[in-house]
Design an enzyme around this catalytic site. Sequence first.
Site, PDB file in Angstrom:
ATOM      1  N   CYS A 162      -6.506   3.406   6.222  1.00  0.00           N
ATOM      2  CA  CYS A 162      -6.862   3.590   4.813  1.00  0.00           C
ATOM      3  C   CYS A 162      -8.060   4.504   4.579  1.00  0.00           C
ATOM      4  CB  CYS A 162      -7.064   2.225   4.166  1.00  0.00           C
ATOM      5  SG  CYS A 162      -5.586   1.203   4.388  1.00  0.00           S
ATOM      6  N   HIS A 292     -14.150   1.064  -2.457  1.00  0.00           N
ATOM      7  CA  HIS A 292     -12.877   0.883  -1.749  1.00  0.00           C
ATOM      8  C   HIS A 292     -12.153  -0.288  -2.421  1.00  0.00           C
ATOM      9  CE1 HIS A 292      -9.929   1.201   1.332  1.00  0.00           C
ATOM     10  NE2 HIS A 292     -10.217   0.050   1.887  1.00  0.00           N
ATOM     11  N   HIS A 326      -3.271  -0.140  -3.935  1.00  0.00           N
ATOM     12  CA  HIS A 326      -3.886   0.439  -2.738  1.00  0.00           C
ATOM     13  C   HIS A 326      -2.868   1.373  -2.087  1.00  0.00           C
ATOM     14  CE1 HIS A 326      -6.119   1.251   0.708  1.00  0.00           C
ATOM     15  NE2 HIS A 326      -6.396   0.032   1.157  1.00  0.00           N
TER      16      HIS A 326
END
Lengths: 397, 268
Positions: A162, A292, A326
């Site tokens: 990620c 994040h 996400h």
Amino acid sequence: MTELLLKEYTATSCIGHGRAATLQALRGRRGGLSPCTFETAAIDTWTGEVSGIDAEQLPAALKQFDCRNNRLAQLGLRQDGFADAVAQSVGRWGRRRVGVFLGTSTSGILQTELAYRRRDPATGALPDDFDYMGSQNSFSVADFVRRALGLEGPAIVVCSACSSSAKVFGSARRMLDADLIDAAVVGGVDSLCLTTLYGFHALQLTSRGPCKPFDAARDGISISEAAAFALLERLPDSLDADAVRLLGVGESSDAYHMSSPQPEGLGARAAMLAALDAAGLSPGDIDYINLHGTGTLSNDSAESRAVAAVFGDATAGSSTKGATGHALGAAGALEAVICSIALQNEFAPAGINTKTIDPALGIQYLVENRPGRIARVLSNSFGFGGTNCSLVLGRAG
Amino acid sequence: MVKLVAQVEGIGLLGPGLDGWTSSTALLEGRAPYIPQATVLSTPDGLPPAERRRLGRVVKLALGVGLQATSKAGADPATLAAVFASSGGDGQNCHEICQALSLDERLISPTRFHNSVHNAAAGYWSIATGSRAASNAVSAYDASFAAGLLEAVTQVVVDQTRVLLVAYDAEYPPPLFVKRPIPEAFGVALVLAPVGRPSEASLGRLTLSFSDSPADRMRDAALESLRASIPAARSLPLLYQLAVQRRAVVNIDYLDGRSVAVEVDPCA
């Protein structure tokens, strides 16, 4: 580091195709998540599916690359005149002087998952039409994009979960600094697949509703997909005031655990400090932090400690994953584009879905859009394996 | 253009019939016969027991060559930035996941899932060595070694820092093997440093540029077969020049049939 210009940028996610739609959704605090109906997945979670991927047709000459991830890449490249902007750079610098640096986590793995269902019952062989190089291959998205754009410069795929498409800004800026290239197509493309849906589910990290980062009742991530791109060049002699510059990139590792962040956020802190250092800025210079903020208990807790250690509670932040979900390997680039849109349009975007901010997370979390000019922002991207990357972006004036 | 130059301070090597840099130089030079044998991998030290049990061959390979190279260079692995370059990561693990997903239950273990990330080796490296330095995990399909070398040397030059490059690929199981025929585990690691700093460990100096020439091949048929079949083994012509310690330019497979030209200057 030498500052760079984001000459063009675009994003396609579940909140919209292109910049205008993305801006409209952010301004209207509209999310793009919905209950998961992807493929045959039977998981009680919400996802952020991008509309129009199935209808996307790759050109005949590039049929070998046909898979969900590359269709999404093409859909993304078509928005905001991005491909035309790259063509202009090619005209100016030459096709060998434009590099491609893309992040993905799962590339075209969906194609392999589907092919495994169609194995020859007798021999176990995969079907003839399954093309590894054009789909599952981690590099396939960069290979496809450079062919689609007619580029012959250096190319690489960063595949660090990620943080992938934040780290590509680091690879590109080093090659620009070394004068190996004059322009860089950077970005991230990641698409829904069963590996991530069932994998995160096995880790009990998928949210049962739309994810709510930094909420006291947060219960995990909403997996989504996105294609986001930026065209980086060195700064020209003069810039419009609302031009967006890349000011700093900071990278670090956790040295802690494969799937949990270091609880104190030490790696995250190191990445943020390195990005500020690269930009020659101090924490007080940052007006907004795009967190994040995945919506898992452990990420938001560790990240808030890291942010509090660097910024105290003086700097407002939010996670736009409540809206976009996400997008994993595309999240870094998607959020860099969202930050650029925020800089250009003079507002700090809210984190949506969050009702009760977790009082244990002592940072200034925005649940409403905050209008007003912001000059410099920081964007965080962290990933499995303890890989961390922070970007600092700023307006020209 | 900035000169893309770095000094090699340590080399690690594992592959079929290749067990460490020192014992492999005679085979590469042709002073001893190269006989392919199964790649021998061991579990590296430094990891907690739970993590040790979870390691696949790909990670053992990457950590194995990385530790060889840092040991040879006398470098503290915790202080080095790192670039991990692999064509496709862990094919065996990917096979297990796709197989599980093709069954009704779709059971994937958490460990199998977190091991599926392309940067698994970089993650375990950071845990095993305690390194909080930046690391990257990259791929460029068959050009992954040259792309990783370019990424690492650019970082050495631009950031004036030592960088560990680890390039590695391991066998794909059937049925994936038919589509991606990587037959064995091969890994190489280079500790690369800015030139100009005094180093007793220098094994040579590399200067990189782009070239339209095709990649060089190995003279020995078995080594050439290894080079052609495993992306990380595209490094073999470079390793040959470092072994023979003669000044030469070698071309390594890159993109579009072009290559990265590496000028090798012996350490002397």
